[in-house]
Scaffold this active site. Structure first.
Site, PDB file in Angstrom:
ATOM      1  N   HIS A  62     -26.522   2.959   9.874  1.00 32.36           N
ATOM      2  CA  HIS A  62     -26.552   4.016  10.891  1.00 32.36           C
ATOM      3  C   HIS A  62     -27.983   4.161  11.399  1.00 32.36           C
ATOM      4  CE1 HIS A  62     -27.755   6.130   7.238  1.00 32.36           C
ATOM      5  NE2 HIS A  62     -28.138   7.185   7.956  1.00 32.36           N
ATOM      6  N   HIS A  64     -30.378   6.448  11.578  1.00 25.11           N
ATOM      7  CA  HIS A  64     -31.396   7.387  11.119  1.00 25.11           C
ATOM      8  C   HIS A  64     -32.613   6.564  10.697  1.00 25.11           C
ATOM      9  CE1 HIS A  64     -28.821  11.220  10.284  1.00 25.11           C
ATOM     10  NE2 HIS A  64     -29.488  11.312  11.421  1.00 25.11           N
ATOM     11  N   ASP A  66     -34.833   6.428   8.405  1.00 23.18           N
ATOM     12  CA  ASP A  66     -35.098   5.904   7.065  1.00 23.18           C
ATOM     13  C   ASP A  66     -34.205   4.709   6.726  1.00 23.18           C
ATOM     14  OD1 ASP A  66     -32.952   7.767   7.040  1.00 23.18           O
ATOM     15  OD2 ASP A  66     -33.123   8.036   4.874  1.00 23.18           O
ATOM     16  N   HIS A  67     -33.373   4.305   7.687  1.00 20.63           N
ATOM     17  CA  HIS A  67     -32.509   3.146   7.461  1.00 20.63           C
ATOM     18  C   HIS A  67     -32.808   1.985   8.404  1.00 20.63           C
ATOM     19  CE1 HIS A  67     -29.618   5.027   4.588  1.00 20.63           C
ATOM     20  NE2 HIS A  67     -30.197   6.103   5.085  1.00 20.63           N
ATOM     21  N   HIS A 182     -20.961  11.332   8.836  1.00 16.33           N
ATOM     22  CA  HIS A 182     -22.342  11.701   8.554  1.00 16.33           C
ATOM     23  C   HIS A 182     -22.812  12.578   9.724  1.00 16.33           C
ATOM     24  CE1 HIS A 182     -26.264  11.517   6.800  1.00 16.33           C
ATOM     25  NE2 HIS A 182     -26.787  10.709   7.712  1.00 16.33           N
ATOM     26  N   ASP A 253     -25.036   6.394   4.586  1.00 12.66           N
ATOM     27  CA  ASP A 253     -25.021   7.828   4.300  1.00 12.66           C
ATOM     28  C   ASP A 253     -23.689   8.432   4.734  1.00 12.66           C
ATOM     29  OD1 ASP A 253     -27.594   7.276   3.629  1.00 12.66           O
ATOM     30  OD2 ASP A 253     -28.519   8.714   5.005  1.00 12.66           O
ATOM     31  N   HIS A 313     -30.017   6.040  -2.836  1.00 11.16           N
ATOM     32  CA  HIS A 313     -30.400   6.991  -1.783  1.00 11.16           C
ATOM     33  C   HIS A 313     -30.634   8.391  -2.356  1.00 11.16           C
ATOM     34  CE1 HIS A 313     -30.047   9.311   2.063  1.00 11.16           C
ATOM     35  NE2 HIS A 313     -30.570   8.214   2.579  1.00 11.16           N
TER      36      HIS A 313
END
Length: 362
Positions: A62, A64, A66-67, A182, A253, A313
């Site tokens: 996804h 975001h 941090d990914h 999410h 997530d 995570h």
């Protein structure tokens, strides 16, 4: 044929000195498949036993930061370490709608020229994968401009019958994506090997007068043979049951799944990798932010009858005893909470640079 998973980043939100941002590598037949690429992933590669130059496929769960904020830098470093090779197949990148534009713009704005081709395949999410106010179409991003040749890939829509996304299928394996809920649309991926041909019943063949030789190979490859006495032997007569392939499920997530495909696809997985950002006492907060707790992850694993659950995570507040400071929490509590749901089945807490081998079934 060896297969293993190495975690490069197991923390949530941001990289820290003890846990990198989300990233893991699945190795199979000498190839590296990267799942998520948080900030600092290329540095984690350098600290590990893995070689980033062997990456052939990248999957982003996804959008975001941090990914996937580590992706442009990783691609540029791979280019610096590459030599121009027109015959080299492109690196295939899979992720949600909008990923192609992000990579293209990052390369364009930074005047970066990659010495290897890449292709971005985008998954079209559905509106029920996140709160209504967070859903974005992203169709406006293209603005009528045509990306450079070579980055255009497939636009993959949800199969309304299978309720999943078919990404890869060849003679050996299948890769599918399924929907997660999410704060923004998120996906899980299942990598499943196709069954291998069962073993030959050698004794039965000898009893039929067939000695070891080329005829064994024909039967093994699915071809019937005719003996000198006119008897026909079909592969099904002398082959044992097919040997199941390995199945790995990697979830982005989520606070839950969307539709029934996830449970079906993850059923009896050899390894299920699931996030557990907060502990069970924080479930309300976890759900509010679209995340899971150990109990939530274990309940999903239990419904899928998976063989091994690995949690990852983690909020950066959870640390082992030797690293805990003021305000930190004991990470082993997450393990205890998860295992209490699974009737004693062991649960693994992922750590940076941990490698899990997935043996072939016999």
């Amino acid at each position: 044929m060896s297969m293993d998973i190495t975690f490069l980043g197991t923390g949530s939100a941001y990289p820290s000195p003890t846990r990198g941002a989300s990233a893991l590598v699945l190795r199979r037949e000498g190839e590296c498949w990267l799942f998520d690429c948080g900030e600092g992933t290329q540095t984690q590669f350098m600290k590990s036993h893995l070689k980033a130059g062997l990456i052939t496929k990248i999957f982003i769960t996804h959008l975001h930061g941090d990914h996937f904020f580590g992706l442009p830098g990783l691609l540029c470093t791979l280019s610096l370490q590459s030599s121009p090779d027109p015959s080299k197949p492109p690196v295939d990148i899979y992720g949600p709608l909008g990923l192609r534009n992000f990579i293209w713009r990052s390369m364009e704005l930074s005047h970066s020229q990659l010495l290897f081709p890449y292709t971005v395949h985008e998954l079209v999410p559905t509106r029920d994968q996140c709160p209504a106010e967070e859903f974005k179409e992203f169709s406006y991003l293209d603005g009528g401009e045509v990306p450079p040749q070579g980055v255009q890939g497939r636009i993959v829509h949800l199969d309304p019958v299978e309720n999943s996304y078919l990404l890869i299928e060849d003679e050996q394996l299948v890769v599918k994506a399924f929907r997660l809920f999410h704060r923004i649309p998120s996906f899980g991926f299942v990598v499943e090997e196709k069954p291998r041909t069962g073993k030959l019943n050698v004794q039965k063949l000898k009893d039929l007068g067939v000695q070891p030789g080329p005829l064994y190979g024909k039967l093994k490859n699915g071809t019937a043979i005719v003996l000198e006495n006119g008897i026909t032997i079909s592969p099904s007569d002398v082959l044992e049951d097919p040997i199941p392939g390995r199945k790995i499920c990697i979830l982005g997530d989520c606070s839950g799944v969307v539709g029934d495909a996830a449970v079906k696809l993850c059923c009896e997985a050899d390894v299920l990798i699931h996030e557990a950002t907060l502990d069970d006492t924080q479930e309300e907060k976890a759900r509010e932010h679209g995340h899971s707790t150990p109990k939530m992850a274990s309940n999903f694993a239990k419904s899928c009858k998976v063989k091994k659950l690995v949690l990852t995570h983690f909020s950066q507040r959870y640390k082992p005893a030797a690293q805990r400071g003021e305000g930190d929490a004991d990470i082993t509590e997450l393990k205890r909470q998860a295992e209490s749901v699974l009737d004693g089945q062991e649960v693994t807490l992922a750590e940076d640079f941990m490698t899990i081998e997935i043996p072939m079934k016999k």
